[in-house]
Write an enzyme that holds these catalytic residues in place. Structure first.
Site, PDB file in Angstrom:
ATOM      1  N   ASP A  30      23.516   6.837 -56.066  1.00  0.00           N
ATOM      2  CA  ASP A  30      23.677   5.830 -57.110  1.00  0.00           C
ATOM      3  C   ASP A  30      22.753   6.184 -58.278  1.00  0.00           C
ATOM      4  OD1 ASP A  30      24.792   2.606 -57.061  1.00  0.00           O
ATOM      5  OD2 ASP A  30      23.358   3.205 -58.622  1.00  0.00           O
ATOM      6  N   ILE A  31      23.263   6.041 -59.481  1.00  0.00           N
ATOM      7  CA  ILE A  31      22.517   6.414 -60.681  1.00  0.00           C
ATOM      8  C   ILE A  31      21.343   5.453 -60.929  1.00  0.00           C
ATOM      9  CG2 ILE A  31      23.777   5.094 -62.442  1.00  0.00           C
ATOM     10  CD1 ILE A  31      24.097   7.791 -63.967  1.00  0.00           C
ATOM     11  N   ASN A  87      30.637  -4.703 -52.574  1.00  0.00           N
ATOM     12  CA  ASN A  87      30.837  -5.803 -53.516  1.00  0.00           C
ATOM     13  C   ASN A  87      32.322  -5.828 -53.848  1.00  0.00           C
ATOM     14  OD1 ASN A  87      28.073  -6.405 -53.618  1.00  0.00           O
ATOM     15  ND2 ASN A  87      27.715  -4.826 -55.159  1.00  0.00           N
ATOM     16  N   GLN A  94      30.962  -6.758 -58.341  1.00  0.00           N
ATOM     17  CA  GLN A  94      31.600  -5.441 -58.459  1.00  0.00           C
ATOM     18  C   GLN A  94      31.786  -5.096 -59.934  1.00  0.00           C
ATOM     19  OE1 GLN A  94      35.369  -4.953 -56.397  1.00  0.00           O
ATOM     20  NE2 GLN A  94      35.427  -2.751 -56.844  1.00  0.00           N
ATOM     21  N   HIS A 100      33.772   1.341 -53.296  1.00  0.00           N
ATOM     22  CA  HIS A 100      32.615   2.142 -52.884  1.00  0.00           C
ATOM     23  C   HIS A 100      31.775   1.324 -51.914  1.00  0.00           C
ATOM     24  CE1 HIS A 100      31.904   0.032 -56.676  1.00  0.00           C
ATOM     25  NE2 HIS A 100      30.682  -0.215 -56.244  1.00  0.00           N
ATOM     26  N   HIS A 102      28.078   0.827 -50.715  1.00  0.00           N
ATOM     27  CA  HIS A 102      26.679   1.129 -50.986  1.00  0.00           C
ATOM     28  C   HIS A 102      26.003   1.351 -49.631  1.00  0.00           C
ATOM     29  CE1 HIS A 102      26.441  -0.554 -55.215  1.00  0.00           C
ATOM     30  NE2 HIS A 102      27.525  -1.189 -54.794  1.00  0.00           N
TER      31      HIS A 102
HETATM   32  P1  AMP Z   1      29.119  -2.345 -57.955  1.00  0.00           P
HETATM   33  O1  AMP Z   1      28.312  -3.248 -58.835  1.00  0.00           O
HETATM   34  O2  AMP Z   1      29.143  -2.726 -56.512  1.00  0.00           O
HETATM   35  O3  AMP Z   1      30.513  -2.109 -58.512  1.00  0.00           O
HETATM   36  O4  AMP Z   1      28.354  -0.958 -57.958  1.00  0.00           O
HETATM   37  C1  AMP Z   1      28.521   0.022 -58.927  1.00  0.00           C
HETATM   38  C2  AMP Z   1      27.400   0.981 -58.731  1.00  0.00           C
HETATM   39  O5  AMP Z   1      27.739   2.195 -59.355  1.00  0.00           O
HETATM   40  C3  AMP Z   1      26.084   0.519 -59.339  1.00  0.00           C
HETATM   41  O6  AMP Z   1      25.072   0.460 -58.319  1.00  0.00           O
HETATM   42  C4  AMP Z   1      25.784   1.586 -60.386  1.00  0.00           C
HETATM   43  O7  AMP Z   1      24.413   1.864 -60.501  1.00  0.00           O
HETATM   44  C5  AMP Z   1      26.578   2.765 -59.871  1.00  0.00           C
HETATM   45  N1  AMP Z   1      26.991   3.735 -60.871  1.00  0.00           N
HETATM   46  C6  AMP Z   1      27.586   3.475 -62.063  1.00  0.00           C
HETATM   47  N2  AMP Z   1      27.860   4.631 -62.693  1.00  0.00           N
HETATM   48  C7  AMP Z   1      27.446   5.628 -61.869  1.00  0.00           C
HETATM   49  C8  AMP Z   1      27.449   7.061 -61.955  1.00  0.00           C
HETATM   50  N3  AMP Z   1      27.963   7.699 -63.012  1.00  0.00           N
HETATM   51  N4  AMP Z   1      26.929   7.760 -60.926  1.00  0.00           N
HETATM   52  C9  AMP Z   1      26.409   7.140 -59.856  1.00  0.00           C
HETATM   53  N5  AMP Z   1      26.385   5.801 -59.712  1.00  0.00           N
HETATM   54  C10 AMP Z   1      26.885   5.059 -60.709  1.00  0.00           C
END
Ligand code: AMP
Ligand code: ZN
Length: 114
Positions: A30-31, A87, A94, A100, A102
């Protein structure tokens, strides 16, 4: 045209730190990590959320869960405990609509999460 960010990570059009891959799944860091281990596990095939994944092809949800566990083992957090979170929907936070899991670990995880 597919504007899905995570589909672009699957095709390598967008960079990510990929740490685990199977024929049908991909896992990358995760970024914006919320724990020392914070990895996202996705099916390579696009499904919007966990509800769609549950109705997807035979075994795909199973593959995502198995990959999430394999990631936890690989990251060394399986022994102490880890959390798998989907989520599902905007009301649950989400923000990326390619399903995805986590995988969170490496610190004490309280419950409820808040
Ligand atoms: P959600 O809020 O459950 O949809 O989670 C989305 C997740 O994606 C968040 O924890 C972000 O930090 C992560 N995210 C968004 N863009 C990227 C990316 N380019 N690479 C890795 N993680 C990302
Ligand atoms: Zn996608």
């Amino acid at each position: 045209m597919n504007d899905c960010l995570f589909c672009k990570i699957v095709t390598k059009e967008f960079p990510a730190e990929i740490i685990y891959e199977t024929g049908r799944t991909l896992a990358f860091r995760d970024i914006k990590p919320q724990a020392p281990t914070h990895v996202l596990v996705i099916p390579k095939e696009h499904h919007a959320d966990a509800a769609a994944l549950a109705e997807a092809d035979e075994g795909l949800a199973d593959d995502v869960l198995k990959s999430a566990h394999a990631v936890a083992v690989q990251e060394g957090v399986a022994g102490d405990g880890y959390r798998i979170v989907f989520n599902t929907g905007p009301g649950a936070g989400q923000t990326v609509f390619h399903v995805h899991a986590h995988v969170l670990g490496g610190r004490a995880l309280t419950w409820p999460p808040g």
